[in-house]
Every structure is written in C-alpha cells, then in structure tokens.
Motif scaffolding. Structure first.
Motif, PDB file in Angstrom:
ATOM      1  N   PRO A  14      -5.670  -6.424  -4.000  1.00 46.55           N
ATOM      2  CA  PRO A  14      -4.755  -7.560  -3.903  1.00 46.55           C
ATOM      3  C   PRO A  14      -3.549  -7.289  -2.993  1.00 46.55           C
ATOM      4  O   PRO A  14      -2.848  -8.219  -2.616  1.00 46.55           O
ATOM      5  CB  PRO A  14      -4.306  -7.792  -5.356  1.00 46.55           C
ATOM      6  CG  PRO A  14      -4.567  -6.516  -6.060  1.00 46.55           C
ATOM      7  CD  PRO A  14      -5.707  -5.844  -5.337  1.00 46.55           C
ATOM      8  N   LEU A  15      -3.342  -6.021  -2.621  1.00 47.09           N
ATOM      9  CA  LEU A  15      -2.215  -5.679  -1.751  1.00 47.09           C
ATOM     10  C   LEU A  15      -2.617  -5.539  -0.281  1.00 47.09           C
ATOM     11  O   LEU A  15      -1.754  -5.293   0.570  1.00 47.09           O
ATOM     12  CB  LEU A  15      -1.559  -4.379  -2.237  1.00 47.09           C
ATOM     13  CG  LEU A  15      -1.028  -4.410  -3.676  1.00 47.09           C
ATOM     14  CD1 LEU A  15      -0.463  -3.052  -4.071  1.00 47.09           C
ATOM     15  CD2 LEU A  15      -0.004  -5.518  -3.868  1.00 47.09           C
ATOM     16  N   ALA A  16      -3.897  -5.699   0.026  1.00 46.79           N
ATOM     17  CA  ALA A  16      -4.346  -5.573   1.417  1.00 46.79           C
ATOM     18  C   ALA A  16      -3.676  -6.647   2.268  1.00 46.79           C
ATOM     19  O   ALA A  16      -3.514  -7.791   1.838  1.00 46.79           O
ATOM     20  CB  ALA A  16      -5.859  -5.713   1.500  1.00 46.79           C
ATOM     21  N   THR A  17      -3.298  -6.263   3.482  1.00 51.23           N
ATOM     22  CA  THR A  17      -2.663  -7.237   4.381  1.00 51.23           C
ATOM     23  C   THR A  17      -3.698  -8.126   5.062  1.00 51.23           C
ATOM     24  O   THR A  17      -3.389  -9.232   5.491  1.00 51.23           O
ATOM     25  CB  THR A  17      -1.817  -6.520   5.455  1.00 51.23           C
ATOM     26  OG1 THR A  17      -2.666  -5.643   6.189  1.00 51.23           O
ATOM     27  CG2 THR A  17      -0.688  -5.737   4.819  1.00 51.23           C
ATOM     28  N   ALA A  18      -4.902  -7.615   5.176  1.00 53.50           N
ATOM     29  CA  ALA A  18      -6.000  -8.360   5.802  1.00 53.50           C
ATOM     30  C   ALA A  18      -7.307  -7.745   5.320  1.00 53.50           C
ATOM     31  O   ALA A  18      -7.323  -6.626   4.783  1.00 53.50           O
ATOM     32  CB  ALA A  18      -5.895  -8.284   7.321  1.00 53.50           C
ATOM     33  N   ARG A  19      -8.405  -8.469   5.518  1.00 52.97           N
ATOM     34  CA  ARG A  19      -9.719  -7.988   5.090  1.00 52.97           C
ATOM     35  C   ARG A  19     -10.756  -8.210   6.187  1.00 52.97           C
ATOM     36  O   ARG A  19     -10.694  -9.208   6.913  1.00 52.97           O
ATOM     37  CB  ARG A  19     -10.184  -8.735   3.844  1.00 52.97           C
ATOM     38  CG  ARG A  19      -9.330  -8.518   2.635  1.00 52.97           C
ATOM     39  CD  ARG A  19      -9.920  -9.185   1.402  1.00 52.97           C
ATOM     40  NE  ARG A  19      -9.117  -8.822   0.266  1.00 52.97           N
ATOM     41  CZ  ARG A  19      -8.344  -9.677  -0.417  1.00 52.97           C
ATOM     42  NH1 ARG A  19      -8.325 -10.957  -0.095  1.00 52.97           N
ATOM     43  NH2 ARG A  19      -7.628  -9.248  -1.432  1.00 52.97           N
ATOM     44  N   ILE A  20     -11.701  -7.297   6.243  1.00 57.55           N
ATOM     45  CA  ILE A  20     -12.897  -7.495   7.067  1.00 57.55           C
ATOM     46  C   ILE A  20     -14.081  -7.408   6.120  1.00 57.55           C
ATOM     47  O   ILE A  20     -14.302  -6.374   5.468  1.00 57.55           O
ATOM     48  CB  ILE A  20     -13.018  -6.444   8.185  1.00 57.55           C
ATOM     49  CG1 ILE A  20     -11.830  -6.540   9.133  1.00 57.55           C
ATOM     50  CG2 ILE A  20     -14.348  -6.633   8.940  1.00 57.55           C
ATOM     51  CD1 ILE A  20     -11.794  -5.456  10.193  1.00 57.55           C
TER      52      ILE A  20
END
Length: 156
Positions: A14-20
């Motif tokens: 939930p703290l990721a700034t972005a996802r791939i």
C-alpha cells in the motif's frame, strides 16, 4: 491466503509509489517472476497469476486476449489507484496491450507505461495475416519463411 485476490501471488504494497503488473508468457505462471526484485526505486513489481495456470489451473483459461483483459482489469481495479504499467513478454505483451485498452474502455486510469518484451508491434508482425490463412496458405507461408532463413523444407 484467505480473501486473497486470485490474480495476485501477494498483496500489493500500500506504500508503493507506482506499480508494474507483470503478466507471464504463454504456458507459465506468475512464479516465473519470483527471482525478480519486488520493487525498483519505489516502483513495485506485481506478478499476475492468470486463470488456467499454477494455483488457478482448475479455472477456465480465456480464449482471447480481449476476454482475458476484461477479467484481468476487473480483478486488478482495486490496485490501479496509483501510477501503474503493464509488462508482458512474448504473447503476454498482447495481453498487456489489451488490458490497457480495456482499462481505458471502462473509464479506469490508463497505464502510464506498457512494456512489451520480445514482441513486434501489431502492425509490423505477420501474425494477423497468418490467422486469416487456410491450411494450404499457411503451409506455403511457412515454406517461404524457412527458405528465406536458409532451411531446406521437405516436399509434401
């Protein structure tokens, strides 16, 4: 894990700034990404588990990339809440593209990036043309391709 999203092997950070979202290529499961890092510079890499593979083997696999994209985008929708992209290798590049199209068609945030590995652009590849050929036409095309590459196809 009870209540876990079947499309994912683990809960996204939930703290990721972005996802791939990493889609496995034909015939493999999301575990193919187990040796990849879980994130790079704050961008989380999220392996995607497709129906009909690994722990989802009993589920019916979609028959088209469009069909897969509808279900995939619906399953990932809760995690498209920050900048994201799709990564697809070989045939899964086509699945990644269709997922991007589906996200836009359903009014969800569109991916900022689409990473296609080992796949030509649809307009550059012969794949679409091959799908329209009958058995004799496909045989002729394959014979020409083999000859162009220095092979020696055997006659019928």
């Amino acid at each position: 894990m009870k209540g876990m999203n079947p499309w994912l092997l683990r809960r996204p950070d939930p703290l990721a700034t972005a996802r791939i979202f990493c889609i496995p290529y034909a015939g493999t499961g999301a575990s193919m990404y187990n040796r990849w890092p879980s994130s790079i510079d704050g961008v989380e890499l999220v392996p995607v588990q497709l129906p009909g593979r690994a722990n989802r083997m009993r589920e019916k696999a979609p028959t088209t990339y469009e069909e897969l994209a509808v279900d995939l985008v619906a399953g990932l929708a809760p995690y498209l809440d920050r900048p994201y992209g799709f990564f697809g290798h070989c045939g899964s590049a086509l699945a990644a593209y269709q997922a991007a199209v589906q996200a836009e068609a359903t009014g969800l945030a569109v991916p900022g990036h689409l990473f296609a590995s080992s796949q030509v652009a649809p307009q550059d590849g012969p794949t679409g043309r091959f799908l329209e050929l009958d058995d004799d036409g496909l045989t002729d095309e394959l014979r020409i391709m083999i000859q162009e590459r220095g092979g020696n196809p055997t006659p019928d």
